[in-house]
Write an enzyme that holds these catalytic residues in place. Structure first.
Site, PDB file in Angstrom:
ATOM      1  N   GLU A 165       0.860  -1.188   0.000  1.00  0.00           N
ATOM      2  CA  GLU A 165       0.000   0.000   0.000  1.00  0.00           C
ATOM      3  C   GLU A 165       0.894   1.234   0.000  1.00  0.00           C
ATOM      4  O   GLU A 165       1.780   1.365   0.850  1.00  0.00           O
ATOM      5  CB  GLU A 165      -0.891  -0.044   1.245  1.00  0.00           C
ATOM      6  CG  GLU A 165      -1.809   1.158   1.327  1.00  0.00           C
ATOM      7  CD  GLU A 165      -3.156   0.832   1.969  1.00  0.00           C
ATOM      8  OE1 GLU A 165      -3.474  -0.358   2.131  1.00  0.00           O
ATOM      9  OE2 GLU A 165      -3.883   1.783   2.285  1.00  0.00           O
ATOM     10  N   ARG A 166       0.656   2.117  -0.946  1.00  0.00           N
ATOM     11  CA  ARG A 166       1.441   3.356  -1.086  1.00  0.00           C
ATOM     12  C   ARG A 166       2.929   3.066  -1.268  1.00  0.00           C
ATOM     13  O   ARG A 166       3.775   3.828  -0.805  1.00  0.00           O
ATOM     14  CB  ARG A 166       1.240   4.289   0.110  1.00  0.00           C
ATOM     15  CG  ARG A 166      -0.208   4.488   0.532  1.00  0.00           C
ATOM     16  CD  ARG A 166      -1.065   5.026  -0.568  1.00  0.00           C
ATOM     17  NE  ARG A 166      -2.463   5.164  -0.156  1.00  0.00           N
ATOM     18  CZ  ARG A 166      -3.445   5.465  -0.988  1.00  0.00           C
ATOM     19  NH1 ARG A 166      -3.218   5.631  -2.280  1.00  0.00           N
ATOM     20  NH2 ARG A 166      -4.675   5.588  -0.559  1.00  0.00           N
ATOM     21  N   ASN A 208      -3.385  -1.911   7.551  1.00  0.00           N
ATOM     22  CA  ASN A 208      -4.682  -2.460   7.139  1.00  0.00           C
ATOM     23  C   ASN A 208      -4.473  -3.970   7.129  1.00  0.00           C
ATOM     24  O   ASN A 208      -4.265  -4.582   6.098  1.00  0.00           O
ATOM     25  CB  ASN A 208      -5.081  -1.941   5.762  1.00  0.00           C
ATOM     26  CG  ASN A 208      -5.258  -0.429   5.791  1.00  0.00           C
ATOM     27  OD1 ASN A 208      -5.871   0.116   6.688  1.00  0.00           O
ATOM     28  ND2 ASN A 208      -4.685   0.259   4.809  1.00  0.00           N
ATOM     29  N   GLU A 289     -10.826   4.318   8.892  1.00  0.00           N
ATOM     30  CA  GLU A 289     -10.978   3.985   7.472  1.00  0.00           C
ATOM     31  C   GLU A 289     -11.589   2.598   7.282  1.00  0.00           C
ATOM     32  O   GLU A 289     -11.118   1.794   6.478  1.00  0.00           O
ATOM     33  CB  GLU A 289      -9.631   4.091   6.756  1.00  0.00           C
ATOM     34  CG  GLU A 289      -9.048   5.501   6.851  1.00  0.00           C
ATOM     35  CD  GLU A 289      -7.819   5.752   5.994  1.00  0.00           C
ATOM     36  OE1 GLU A 289      -7.013   4.829   5.836  1.00  0.00           O
ATOM     37  OE2 GLU A 289      -7.687   6.890   5.494  1.00  0.00           O
ATOM     38  N   ARG A 333     -11.818  17.224  10.216  1.00  0.00           N
ATOM     39  CA  ARG A 333     -11.042  16.000  10.420  1.00  0.00           C
ATOM     40  C   ARG A 333      -9.790  16.248  11.264  1.00  0.00           C
ATOM     41  O   ARG A 333      -9.361  15.384  12.021  1.00  0.00           O
ATOM     42  CB  ARG A 333     -10.674  15.447   9.033  1.00  0.00           C
ATOM     43  CG  ARG A 333      -9.641  14.380   9.042  1.00  0.00           C
ATOM     44  CD  ARG A 333      -9.482  13.829   7.641  1.00  0.00           C
ATOM     45  NE  ARG A 333      -8.313  12.965   7.577  1.00  0.00           N
ATOM     46  CZ  ARG A 333      -7.893  12.368   6.480  1.00  0.00           C
ATOM     47  NH1 ARG A 333      -8.548  12.535   5.337  1.00  0.00           N
ATOM     48  NH2 ARG A 333      -6.831  11.592   6.495  1.00  0.00           N
ATOM     49  N   LYS A 357       0.410  10.405  13.765  1.00  0.00           N
ATOM     50  CA  LYS A 357       1.022  10.972  12.553  1.00  0.00           C
ATOM     51  C   LYS A 357       1.524  12.384  12.845  1.00  0.00           C
ATOM     52  O   LYS A 357       0.929  13.096  13.657  1.00  0.00           O
ATOM     53  CB  LYS A 357       0.012  11.010  11.410  1.00  0.00           C
ATOM     54  CG  LYS A 357      -0.300   9.624  10.856  1.00  0.00           C
ATOM     55  CD  LYS A 357      -1.117   9.691   9.569  1.00  0.00           C
ATOM     56  CE  LYS A 357      -1.426   8.270   9.096  1.00  0.00           C
ATOM     57  NZ  LYS A 357      -2.154   8.235   7.813  1.00  0.00           N
ATOM     58  N   ASP A 362      -3.044  14.043   7.243  1.00  0.00           N
ATOM     59  CA  ASP A 362      -2.508  12.799   6.681  1.00  0.00           C
ATOM     60  C   ASP A 362      -1.247  13.032   5.845  1.00  0.00           C
ATOM     61  O   ASP A 362      -1.310  12.990   4.621  1.00  0.00           O
ATOM     62  CB  ASP A 362      -3.585  12.127   5.815  1.00  0.00           C
ATOM     63  CG  ASP A 362      -3.225  10.698   5.449  1.00  0.00           C
ATOM     64  OD1 ASP A 362      -2.221  10.186   5.973  1.00  0.00           O
ATOM     65  OD2 ASP A 362      -3.952  10.091   4.634  1.00  0.00           O
ATOM     66  N   GLU A 384       4.703   9.263  14.023  1.00  0.00           N
ATOM     67  CA  GLU A 384       4.753   8.442  12.813  1.00  0.00           C
ATOM     68  C   GLU A 384       4.964   9.370  11.631  1.00  0.00           C
ATOM     69  O   GLU A 384       4.167  10.272  11.387  1.00  0.00           O
ATOM     70  CB  GLU A 384       3.434   7.659  12.648  1.00  0.00           C
ATOM     71  CG  GLU A 384       3.338   6.897  11.334  1.00  0.00           C
ATOM     72  CD  GLU A 384       2.011   6.133  11.166  1.00  0.00           C
ATOM     73  OE1 GLU A 384       1.469   5.595  12.157  1.00  0.00           O
ATOM     74  OE2 GLU A 384       1.497   6.094  10.029  1.00  0.00           O
ATOM     75  N   GLU A 390       3.775   9.140  -0.498  1.00  0.00           N
ATOM     76  CA  GLU A 390       2.388   9.084  -0.965  1.00  0.00           C
ATOM     77  C   GLU A 390       1.895  10.443  -1.439  1.00  0.00           C
ATOM     78  O   GLU A 390       1.195  10.538  -2.444  1.00  0.00           O
ATOM     79  CB  GLU A 390       1.486   8.564   0.172  1.00  0.00           C
ATOM     80  CG  GLU A 390       0.002   8.650  -0.169  1.00  0.00           C
ATOM     81  CD  GLU A 390      -0.918   8.144   0.933  1.00  0.00           C
ATOM     82  OE1 GLU A 390      -0.431   7.709   1.990  1.00  0.00           O
ATOM     83  OE2 GLU A 390      -2.146   8.171   0.705  1.00  0.00           O
TER      84      GLU A 390
HETATM   85  C1  GCU Z   1      -3.582   7.185   4.306  1.00  0.00           C
HETATM   86  C2  GCU Z   1      -3.299   6.272   3.153  1.00  0.00           C
HETATM   87  C3  GCU Z   1      -3.864   4.898   3.369  1.00  0.00           C
HETATM   88  C4  GCU Z   1      -3.381   4.364   4.716  1.00  0.00           C
HETATM   89  C5  GCU Z   1      -3.723   5.339   5.808  1.00  0.00           C
HETATM   90  C6  GCU Z   1      -3.171   4.953   7.165  1.00  0.00           C
HETATM   91  O1  GCU Z   1      -4.935   7.484   4.370  1.00  0.00           O
HETATM   92  O2  GCU Z   1      -3.835   6.823   1.982  1.00  0.00           O
HETATM   93  O3  GCU Z   1      -3.458   4.089   2.318  1.00  0.00           O
HETATM   94  O4  GCU Z   1      -3.953   3.131   4.972  1.00  0.00           O
HETATM   95  O5  GCU Z   1      -3.184   6.586   5.516  1.00  0.00           O
HETATM   96  O6  GCU Z   1      -2.212   5.582   7.587  1.00  0.00           O
HETATM   97  O7  GCU Z   1      -3.693   4.065   7.809  1.00  0.00           O
END
Ligand code: GCU
Length: 688
Positions: A165-166, A208, A289, A333, A357, A362, A384, A390
């Site tokens: 992812e990313r 995820n 998410e 947000r 973060k 984000d 983080e 990204e």
């Molecule tokens: C961002 C990112 C996602 C990732 C998320 C996270 O939104 O686009 O791909 O899963 O951050 O940090 O959990």
């Protein structure tokens, strides 16, 4: 003597013939110029009482590196601390992680590297090698090093199917299909690179998280990776899915207060540690998410985190619980993590750390720091960062991120008066905390050069160096990275360092200047789509939620007359952000909805200033091309060509960003683009 020279010449030739493809990262150990190399004649290696795997690594790495750089063989000797020796010694009483010192001995001196454990010696060794690689004077050393954070961790957003992812540097480094039977040599190379910059933890899988990662089958695979990482001082961690008891264990619920669920996690922890005895712990993304979490059962983040923490506690494992949470319905947000987590301060088990973060939205090119830093005083927090780009042009664009990381770490929260920086609020110096940690979302993949863009290696590198010592300057880090990765030649180092130092701001300027955020295209987050509006989609995934452009002006009002996000910061920062006059201009549109004709500090209207900023971004990318083109004679053709091509793409894309954003915002400002700004080359409709 002639023989030695011949061997040395041959060696340098062999090394030069070795294709430069970026795979060797900053550990290239290029031959030193002859006049420097001669200083090293007659050196002797003495490694005392380090009979571990790590000890063997130190001996091998140091000997090979020394020989490659000096052309001289280093003899291991039993002789204790003799003249000209380089001694690696365990010193249980040493308060520092390691020291490197020049010490006198009969008729001369020797270099002593000491640490209370073999991992400290490993770091000390890489430090000494770095000094040699960057041609520093090592004749009189007195170095004492202790890392700021105990856990310096990479987060891999890697999936079971090998995708990342990313991720922008190929597929995952972990061959889950071939493990545990087949071990890629890259696992060792990865561990070695991390050890060389002080990284000591790796979360192998995506936040995820697929529940399967903690099945016995996958634990056995992870155990093979851990076995390779261990002597390099790297602990393995895993991301876990909160619904694992139901999804993997077949329980009817994953409610954290359900005794059967709690027992399931305890049994799971026992199983994990029977397979992975030095397992670091869990990373958890919950109720974010669409991922499951304790709130699905009416419980809190603390209930969820504490259940996992209790399961890991007997084995000294930790839980890194992420604060990256936001609801589709939230009017701002940027406020939500604070709203959800502040009431829980002090309620977390002692082996929980909240992973936050750097910015409240984000990983945007620029955000203020997340106000939880400094505010949550009874719970350990860790920053983080995102190393993978990204939101900063993937592995296509050059953006050296040390300035971004430092901007956050050095931000003053004012939590305990002036000087309460984010770094100090998280490293245990202001709020005593049993666990200190810092994480970076990795940018590595199975590309030959590891990170896609040769310069993206510098972000992996600078994350490690800053995790060790946030006080290092971006410049120092760039300097050493360039010298080790490319060449010590000043005519190369100096302009390239300047390019790196300017690069993050260039990206901010051509993407999202003055505090704008999230103007990205849907889902992929590469190009601009400030106009994006998908009917029925989450409003907080649409750019207009962030830029709020209208006929009057631009920007998100987060002041006391708006969402009041400013109230989450301590005074005097709160007031500084709240007032349009005192708000730093680089965050102006983050905190204020500003009229198009508002006068900026330099006298320009907001509209004109916005146009100039976009132009400045484009101009910088052209300068980068120029700088780079002059470096051709100093480095290998392959890396030169690859970077040259990427810089061309970056300029093209910067122009797209500029045209897209200015032409779109112009539909609101209804003003002309100032003369000094390059005319658009794209049409808005075409870009759309
Ligand atoms: C961002 C990112 C996602 C990732 C998320 C996270 O939104 O686009 O791909 O899963 O951050 O940090 O959990």
């Amino acid at each position: 003597m002639r023989n030695i020279l011949f061997v040395f010449a041959f060696l340098s030739l062999a090394i030069h013939l070795f294709a430069e493809d970026g795979s060797r990262l900053w550990l290239r150990y290029e031959p030193l110029p002859e006049n420097i190399a001669t200083h090293y004649s007659g050196k002797i290696l003495y490694i005392s009482s380090v009979n571990s795997e790590t000890g063997k690594i130190i001996e091998k790495e140091f000997k090979e590196a020394f020989q490659a750089m000096t052309g001289k063989n280093l003899h291991s000797a039993k002789m204790d601390r003799g003249k000209n020796s380089i001694c690696f010694e365990i010193n249980k009483k040493l308060p520092e992680k390691y020291t490197i010192q020049t010490k006198p001995v009969k008729n001369g001196n020797y270099i002593s590297i000491e640490s209370a454990d073999d991992k400290g010696l490993l770091y000390g060794m890489f430090h000494l090698l770095r000094l040699m690689q960057t041609q520093e004077d090592i004749s009189n050393l007195n170095i004492r090093e202790t890392p700021s954070y105990n856990r310096r961790i990479l987060n891999h957003w890697d999936n079971i199917d090998g995708s990342i992812e990313r991720g922008y540097a190929g597929a995952s480094l972990w061959d889950w299909n071939d493990l545990p039977g087949t071990i890629s040599p890259r696992y060792t190379e990865y561990a070695r690179a991390n050890a060389s910059i002080g990284i000591n933890g790796s979360v192998l899988n995506n936040v995820n998280a697929n529940p399967k990662f903690i099945s016995k089958e996958y634990l056995l695979k992870a155990a093979e990776i851990a076995k390779i990482f261990r002597p390099w001082g790297i602990q393995v961690y895993l991301s876990v899915n909160f619904s694992s008891p139901a999804e993997l264990g077949g329980l009817p619920t994953s409610d954290p207060l359900d005794p059967a669920v709690r027992q399931w996690w305890k049994d799971k922890a026992k199983e994990i540690y029977s397979i992975l005895p030095d397992f670091g712990g869990f990373l958890v993304k919950a109720n974010s998410e669409g991922l499951p979490g304790p709130q699905d059962f009416g419980r809190t983040h603390a209930d969820g985190a504490n259940m996992l923490a209790e399961a890991l506690e007997p084995y000294n494992g930790i839980v890194m619980w992420r604060a990256f949470v936001y609801n589709a319905t939230s009017p701002d947000r940027a406020k939500q993590a604070y709203e959800e987590f502040m009431p829980l301060d002090g309620q977390f088990h002692k082996n929980v750390i909240i992973q936050v973060k750097n910015g409240p939205v984000d990983f945007q090119p620029r955000e203020p720091f997340t106000p939880l830093f400094g505010a949550m005083q009874k719970t350990p927090l860790m920053v983080e960062f995102q190393i993978t780009q990204e939101y900063l042009g993937f592995s296509k664009q050059l953006a050296y991120l040390a300035p971004l990381y430092k901007e956050c770490l050095q931000s003053d929260t004012y939590a305990k008066g002036k000087g309460s920086t984010v770094a100090k609020c998280t490293d245990g110096s202001i709020f005593p905390q049993a666990i200190t940690a810092i994480a970076g979302v990795a940018n590595t993949g199975n590309d030959t050069n590891w990170t896609g863009h040769h310069f993206a290696q510098s972000n992996w590198y600078c994350f490690g160096r800053l995790a060790w010592n946030p006080d290092l300057t971006s410049e120092q880090i760039a300097n050493e990275w360039i010298k080790m990765t490319f060449t010590n030649e000043p005519a190369f180092v100096e302009p390239v360092r300047q390019m790196m130092l300017d690069s993050r701001e260039a990206v901010v300027n051509y993407m999202m200047p003055l505090g704008l955020a999230h103007l990205f295209a849907w889902e992929h987050h590469y190009g601009p789509q400030p106009w994006l509006a998908i009917p029925g989609a989450r409003p907080d995934w649409m750019p207009s939620y962030y830029h709020k452009a209208d006929a009057e002006g631009l920007g998100f009002n987060r002041t006391t007359t708006g969402s009041n996000a400013v109230s989450q910061y301590f005074p005097p920062l709160r007031d500084r952000y709240n007032s349009i006059e005192t708000c730093p201009e680089n965050l102006l549109l983050w905190f204020h909805h500003v009229p198009w004709n508002y006068r900026m500090q330099d006298g320009n209207t907001l509209w004109d200033e916005l146009c100039y900023k976009y132009q400045a971004g484009v101009t910088s990318t052209r300068q980068f091309q120029n700088i780079w083109d002059k470096t051709a004679s100093y480095i290998d053709k392959k890396r030169f060509d690859e970077v040259q091509y990427k810089l061309k793409v970056q300029t093209r894309d910067a122009i797209k960003w500029k045209d897209a954003c200015l032409l779109y915002f112009q539909t609101f400002s209804r003003q002309a683009i100032p003369d000094a700004v390059e005319r658009p080359v794209y049409d808005l409709e075409e870009l759309k």
